[in-house]
Design a protein around this motif. Structure first.
Motif, short mmCIF file in Angstrom:
data_model
loop_
_atom_site.label_atom_id
_atom_site.label_comp_id
_atom_site.label_asym_id
_atom_site.label_seq_id
_atom_site.Cartn_x
_atom_site.Cartn_y
_atom_site.Cartn_z
N ALA A 116 29.44 -34.12 -24.94
CA ALA A 116 30.51 -35.00 -25.44
C ALA A 116 31.62 -35.13 -24.41
O ALA A 116 32.09 -36.24 -24.13
N ARG A 117 32.02 -34.01 -23.83
CA ARG A 117 33.10 -34.05 -22.84
C ARG A 117 32.69 -34.85 -21.62
O ARG A 117 33.47 -35.68 -21.10
N GLU A 118 31.50 -34.65 -21.13
CA GLU A 118 31.04 -35.40 -19.96
C GLU A 118 30.94 -36.88 -20.26
O GLU A 118 31.22 -37.73 -19.39
N ALA A 119 30.61 -37.21 -21.50
CA ALA A 119 30.45 -38.63 -21.86
C ALA A 119 31.78 -39.34 -21.98
O ALA A 119 31.90 -40.51 -21.60
N VAL A 120 32.83 -38.66 -22.49
CA VAL A 120 34.11 -39.33 -22.72
C VAL A 120 35.07 -39.18 -21.55
O VAL A 120 36.06 -39.92 -21.46
N GLY A 121 34.80 -38.22 -20.66
CA GLY A 121 35.68 -38.01 -19.51
C GLY A 121 36.82 -37.07 -19.83
O GLY A 121 37.03 -36.66 -20.99
N PRO A 122 37.61 -36.72 -18.81
CA PRO A 122 38.63 -35.68 -18.97
C PRO A 122 39.90 -36.13 -19.68
O PRO A 122 40.70 -35.28 -20.12
N ASP A 123 40.12 -37.42 -19.81
CA ASP A 123 41.40 -37.91 -20.32
C ASP A 123 41.38 -38.28 -21.80
O ASP A 123 42.42 -38.63 -22.37
N VAL A 124 40.22 -38.21 -22.42
CA VAL A 124 40.10 -38.51 -23.86
C VAL A 124 40.20 -37.20 -24.63
O VAL A 124 39.56 -36.20 -24.27
N GLU A 125 40.99 -37.18 -25.69
CA GLU A 125 41.13 -35.96 -26.48
C GLU A 125 39.89 -35.79 -27.36
O GLU A 125 39.47 -36.72 -28.06
N LEU A 126 39.33 -34.59 -27.30
CA LEU A 126 38.09 -34.27 -28.01
C LEU A 126 38.38 -33.22 -29.07
O LEU A 126 38.83 -32.12 -28.75
N MET A 127 38.13 -33.56 -30.34
CA MET A 127 38.34 -32.65 -31.45
C MET A 127 37.01 -32.09 -31.94
O MET A 127 36.00 -32.80 -31.93
N LEU A 128 37.01 -30.85 -32.41
CA LEU A 128 35.80 -30.19 -32.90
C LEU A 128 36.02 -29.75 -34.34
O LEU A 128 36.95 -28.98 -34.63
N ASP A 129 35.17 -30.22 -35.25
CA ASP A 129 35.30 -29.94 -36.68
C ASP A 129 34.20 -28.98 -37.11
O ASP A 129 33.01 -29.32 -37.06
N ILE A 130 34.59 -27.78 -37.57
CA ILE A 130 33.64 -26.74 -37.93
C ILE A 130 33.27 -26.80 -39.42
O ILE A 130 32.29 -26.21 -39.84
N ASN A 131 34.07 -27.46 -40.22
CA ASN A 131 33.79 -27.59 -41.66
C ASN A 131 33.54 -26.23 -42.32
O ASN A 131 32.53 -26.04 -43.02
N ASN A 132 34.43 -25.27 -42.08
CA ASN A 132 34.36 -23.93 -42.71
C ASN A 132 33.08 -23.19 -42.33
O ASN A 132 32.58 -22.37 -43.11
N GLY A 133 32.56 -23.44 -41.14
CA GLY A 133 31.22 -22.97 -40.79
C GLY A 133 31.12 -21.52 -40.35
O GLY A 133 30.01 -20.98 -40.30
#
Length: 375
Positions: free
Chosen positions: A186-203
């Protein structure tokens, strides 16, 4: 004087076009609770919430038997007093869960009704910070059978191509190594300047398990880790927040200002994702946001962009609206007659009175049935 004349409630079960998976569960349909509050002036306000993948009838019972009788015949402008009256009536039946969701959507409908009566869009009725648009992140990245990290990366990149400068994906279901591969893609696809959030859903069940994942994720610079643990395990949220530089976000299924104050007091969340149609309505959401501001915390409300866009627009310490651009996940979009548009990573606010849309009755009646309550 806008007197509440009638209240209508509906539980709508809307199937998903494809089965969708999170870290801890799989969903094939969504139940939504819908209300309409009508005044003697002929103006109608609406409210709505997600009830889960079953049990929509619990919400209709709460509205019919507990809360509607408290509101009928009352002045809709007495919002604070009506909130308190509903809360007192619900004390023995549920200060959280479905009963509080029923209170939340009735409170939301009152704000919508009053803004429509004043002929103002909701964000201006509340006192706007932003007048035209608010920042949004594109929410997606769900688990699907056969979905590779490359396919996930392609999905995240497609949101960036739409103009979004922030995106969110699901995580926490697989092993730390497998999840790192997904986050890296995901990070490589969006590049370094896009904010990337990760949702664990209580996992995750404990801080040790969480750190096995988070230590791998830190190098990819997530904007936040969302709901790492059970919402009631506030202490684990606080411990994780002290052990990682990644901000912890939570609160989406938190109820009431007191729960959120404990999150703030224990420094268990850098970002509150408080959901107005869960926590106690717009009235309670505004109290929580004001308290968060005094702690220097940010609001990024969860789920329904249709109600949260005007709230973010009227809240100085709110940063993002969570935005679902199609109806594959948030299939509530099928039940309303007008969608919010997005432009250059922002949600464009409705400028018509109240929330700016109504239920699409032809669709609602496909999935549920209205019950009208009056004196």
């Amino acid at each position: 004087m806008p007197i509440i004349e009638s209240i209508s409630v509906c539980a709508a079960e809307v199937p998903l076009d494809r089965v969708t998976s999170f870290a801890t569960r799989t969903v094939s349909a969504r139940h939504y609770g819908l209300v309409k509050v009508r005044s003697t002036d002929g103006v109608e306000g609406i409210g709505f919430c997600y009830v889960g993948s079953a049990g929509g009838g619990i919400l209709t019972a709460a509205v019919e038997q507990l809360l509607a009788p408290v509101l009928l015949g009352r002045d809709s402008l007495a919002v604070e007093g009506l909130w308190q009256a509903m809360y007192q009536e619900a004390l023995l039946h549920g200060r959280a869960g479905t009963v509080m969701r029923a209170l939340s959507i009735l409170d939301t409908a009152l704000w919508d009704l009053n803004a429509r009566s004043a002929n103002l869009p909701l964000h201006k009725y509340l006192g706007a910070v932003h007048l035209e648009e608010v920042p949004a992140y594109a929410s997606g990245g769900y688990y699907l059978d056969g979905k590779t990290p490359q396919a996930l990366g392609d999905e995240m990149a497609s949101y960036v191509a739409m103009g979004f400068k922030a995106v969110k994906m699901k995580s926490g279901r697989l092993s730390p190594r497998e999840e790192e591969a997904r986050v890296r893609a995901a990070r490589e696809a969006v590049g370094p300047d896009v904010e990337l959030m990760l949702d664990i859903n209580n996992g995750w069940s404990d801080v040790t398990q969480a750190l096995q994942h988070v230590r791998r994720f830190e190098q990819y610079d997530p904007y936040f880790i969302e709901e790492p643990f059970s919402p009631d395990d506030i202490d684990s949220h606080a411990r994780l927040a002290k052990l990682t530089r990644v901000p912890v976000a939570t609160g989406e299924i938190g109820y009431g200002r007191w729960y959120h104050k404990e999150l703030l007091d224990k420094d268990a969340a850098a970002i509150l994702q408080t959901d107005a149609v869960v926590c106690g309505g717009i009235t309670e959401w505004r109290r929580i946001a004001a308290t968060a501001a005094s702690y220097g915390k940010v609001m990024c409300p969860h789920w329904f962009h249709d109600v949260h866009a005007p709230l973010v627009a009227a809240t100085p310490n709110a940063r993002y609206v969570e935005f679902f651009w199609d109806d594959q996940v948030l299939n509530f979009r099928r039940l309303i007659d007008r969608q919010l548009a997005h432009r250059n990573g922002n949600v464009v606010l409705h400028q018509t009175p109240g929330l700016g849309f109504d239920f699409d009755e032809s669709q609602v009646t496909r999935y549920g049935k209205w019950t009208r309550i009056s004196k």
